[in-house]
Design a protein around this motif. Structure first.
Motif, mmCIF file in Angstrom:
data_model
loop_
_atom_site.group_PDB
_atom_site.id
_atom_site.type_symbol
_atom_site.label_atom_id
_atom_site.label_comp_id
_atom_site.label_asym_id
_atom_site.label_seq_id
_atom_site.Cartn_x
_atom_site.Cartn_y
_atom_site.Cartn_z
ATOM 1 N N ILE A 7 -57.727 79.226 -63.840
ATOM 2 C CA ILE A 7 -58.996 78.809 -64.418
ATOM 3 C C ILE A 7 -59.959 79.987 -64.570
ATOM 4 C CG2 ILE A 7 -61.050 77.379 -64.064
ATOM 5 C CD1 ILE A 7 -58.623 75.729 -64.832
ATOM 6 N N THR A 8 -60.039 80.830 -63.548
ATOM 7 C CA THR A 8 -60.956 81.968 -63.618
ATOM 8 C C THR A 8 -60.629 82.874 -64.802
ATOM 9 O OG1 THR A 8 -61.410 81.941 -61.235
ATOM 10 C CG2 THR A 8 -61.791 84.023 -62.398
ATOM 11 N N LYS A 9 -59.353 83.146 -65.023
ATOM 12 C CA LYS A 9 -58.937 83.983 -66.158
ATOM 13 C C LYS A 9 -59.322 83.329 -67.481
ATOM 14 C CE LYS A 9 -56.778 87.675 -64.549
ATOM 15 N NZ LYS A 9 -57.260 89.033 -64.884
ATOM 16 N N GLN A 10 -59.146 82.010 -67.557
ATOM 17 C CA GLN A 10 -59.512 81.303 -68.782
ATOM 18 C C GLN A 10 -61.017 81.383 -69.040
ATOM 19 O OE1 GLN A 10 -57.708 77.396 -69.621
ATOM 20 N NE2 GLN A 10 -56.601 77.599 -67.680
ATOM 21 N N LEU A 11 -61.799 81.210 -67.985
ATOM 22 C CA LEU A 11 -63.252 81.271 -68.125
ATOM 23 C C LEU A 11 -63.693 82.669 -68.567
ATOM 24 C CD1 LEU A 11 -64.210 79.238 -64.930
ATOM 25 C CD2 LEU A 11 -64.573 78.508 -67.299
ATOM 26 N N GLU A 12 -63.081 83.680 -67.966
ATOM 27 C CA GLU A 12 -63.427 85.056 -68.344
ATOM 28 C C GLU A 12 -63.069 85.336 -69.804
ATOM 29 O OE1 GLU A 12 -63.518 87.904 -64.487
ATOM 30 O OE2 GLU A 12 -61.525 87.534 -65.335
ATOM 31 N N LYS A 13 -61.984 84.770 -70.264
ATOM 32 C CA LYS A 13 -61.578 84.959 -71.658
ATOM 33 C C LYS A 13 -62.665 84.478 -72.611
ATOM 34 C CE LYS A 13 -58.753 82.859 -75.200
ATOM 35 N NZ LYS A 13 -57.880 81.709 -75.527
ATOM 36 N N TRP A 14 -63.237 83.307 -72.314
ATOM 37 C CA TRP A 14 -64.260 82.755 -73.202
ATOM 38 C C TRP A 14 -65.593 83.462 -73.036
ATOM 39 C CZ3 TRP A 14 -62.926 80.449 -77.343
ATOM 40 C CH2 TRP A 14 -61.701 79.761 -77.388
ATOM 41 N N MET A 15 -65.854 84.011 -71.863
ATOM 42 C CA MET A 15 -67.042 84.849 -71.697
ATOM 43 C C MET A 15 -66.930 86.095 -72.571
ATOM 44 S SD MET A 15 -67.489 84.674 -67.563
ATOM 45 C CE MET A 15 -68.946 85.723 -67.459
ATOM 46 N N GLU A 16 -65.772 86.724 -72.537
ATOM 47 C CA GLU A 16 -65.552 87.938 -73.320
ATOM 48 C C GLU A 16 -65.573 87.642 -74.817
ATOM 49 O OE1 GLU A 16 -61.866 89.115 -71.629
ATOM 50 O OE2 GLU A 16 -62.767 89.953 -69.806
ATOM 51 N N GLU A 17 -65.040 86.472 -75.176
ATOM 52 C CA GLU A 17 -65.031 86.073 -76.582
ATOM 53 C C GLU A 17 -66.461 85.907 -77.093
ATOM 54 O OE1 GLU A 17 -62.868 85.695 -79.928
ATOM 55 O OE2 GLU A 17 -61.924 85.832 -77.949
ATOM 56 N N ASN A 18 -67.302 85.287 -76.283
ATOM 57 C CA ASN A 18 -68.693 85.100 -76.686
ATOM 58 C C ASN A 18 -69.445 86.419 -76.712
ATOM 59 O OD1 ASN A 18 -71.094 83.271 -77.179
ATOM 60 N ND2 ASN A 18 -71.778 84.332 -75.342
ATOM 61 N N PHE A 19 -69.084 87.318 -75.812
ATOM 62 C CA PHE A 19 -69.718 88.644 -75.779
ATOM 63 C C PHE A 19 -69.500 89.356 -77.118
ATOM 64 C CE2 PHE A 19 -70.040 93.143 -74.679
ATOM 65 C CZ PHE A 19 -71.167 93.155 -73.854
#
Length: 354
Positions: A245-257
């Motif tokens: 889950i943490t990796k998935q959340l980070e992926k979407w944070m980076e995508e929004n960045f």
């Protein structure tokens, strides 16, 4: 090399090496008090076998009194053994410890963890409209398995909540197979519907994600699906790790960045949209009375007293916090407030006429 500091029985500071990039300090103190009132240091490892209810809550320097009110309400309304993991930044470690040790909260069992904000580098953009929503501690909920804890299940709570029920009832919820967390949906509590409509609050995915962006459309999430608030949830840590889950959340944070696929102006904070994406149709719903929210959205809109008496947990999410003024249902929050022994945290209230 950074060193971590913990307090010993003789109040001396001892160095201990950093072992996680997420955390830059080790346990500051596990404390309990014997009947005579003398402090004692208890063991520094708490696990499932200790039969405690682990609560994760953040404590920022500017909102320390809020965190302590939440802790006080939980501790006062249960006979269960509760263990508080209080996550903070370096500037508030000492203040957090003092707030606990110099008030009646000295009787709680707790551990202070210092969060390393560098873990967010390249994942969060500055936003001048609501800088409070970009506080590093808002993202602690993404990293639960990486905290210095040893539990299969934990409860995460924001610092602007008050618990009126027995926290054990929330902890004992049965999560459905394959679900890493349980939330309350934004469409689940009829008494809140009228208020939500009156203040124009978003309760669907359309209010949090930018459906003009291809990355969002490709998710296949119906924009009219009910959203949820991630300020109160129960997490299965093993399932969280299994699903990365943490990796998935980070992926979407980076995508929004990179792409601005959601914005804090629309969503009320950049911590919510990644949770909505990752947990879409993959979470257990909790009893809506365990997350009565929106108390901080308007200083003019109130719930009925009878309804609030039935609620197990109250959440002042929104701009109008109960330690400030104006706000609503301030008395329900203030009854759990403990004055700051260092006098740094102050309630904002209208001046009396006398």
């Amino acid at each position: 090399h950074k060193f971590l500091r913990k307090k010993s029985r003789k109040n001396t500071l001892l160095p201990c090496p950093c072992h996680l990039s997420l955390l830059v300090t080790c346990p500051c103190l596990f404390t309990g008090f014997d009947p005579g009132g003398a402090p004692r240091v208890v063991k520094e490892t708490v696990s499932e076998a200790d039969n405690v209810i682990p609560i994760i809550i953040c404590a920022s320097e500017e909102r320390l009194g809020a965190t302590m009110a939440t802790i006080n309400s939980i501790h006062s309304n249960t006979d269960a053994s509760v263990f508080f993991y209080i996550v903070t930044l370096r500037d508030a470690v000492k203040l957090t410890r003092q707030y606990i040790q110099k008030t009646k909260l000295r009787r709680i069992k707790y551990k202070i963890l210092e969060f390393n904000p560098m873990v967010l580098k390249g994942k969060v953009k500055p936003d001048s409209s609501r800088p409070d929503l970009l506080h590093p501690l808002n993202f602690v909920r993404f990293y639960l398995p990486l905290l210095d804890i040893n539990h299969k299940r934990v409860i995460y709570l924001d610092d602007d909540v008050i618990v009126q029920g027995d926290i054990k009832d929330l902890f004992d919820i049965k999560l459905k197979p394959g679900h890493a967390a349980a939330f309350a949906t934004d469409c689940d509590l009829p008494p809140t519907h009228e208020m939500v409509r009156s203040i124009g609050m978003q309760t669907t995915y359309m209010g949090f994600l930018d459906y003009r962006k291809q990355e969002i459309r490709e998710l296949g999430i119906n924009p009219s699906d009910c959203s949820f608030n991630p300020g109160v949830f129960v997490a299965d840590i093993n399932e969280w790790k299994k699903q990365k889950i943490t990796k998935q959340l980070e992926k979407w944070m980076e995508e929004n960045f990179k792409q601005n696929i959601y914005s804090s102006a629309v969503a009320g904070g950049v911590a919510t949209p990644p949770m909505l994406i990752v947990f879409h149709d993959k979470y257990t719903t909790i009893d809506p009375l365990w997350h009565v929210r929106h108390l901080g959205w308007s200083p003019d809109t109130r719930y009925s007293d009878n309804f609030l008496q039935e609620a197990h947990l109250l959440h002042w999410n929104g701009r109008f916090k109960p330690w400030r003024y104006p706000g609503v249902h301030l008395d329900l929050w203030e009854k759990w407030f403990i004055p700051d022994p260092t006098r740094r945290f102050h309630l904002v209230r209208p001046e009396s006429d006398d």
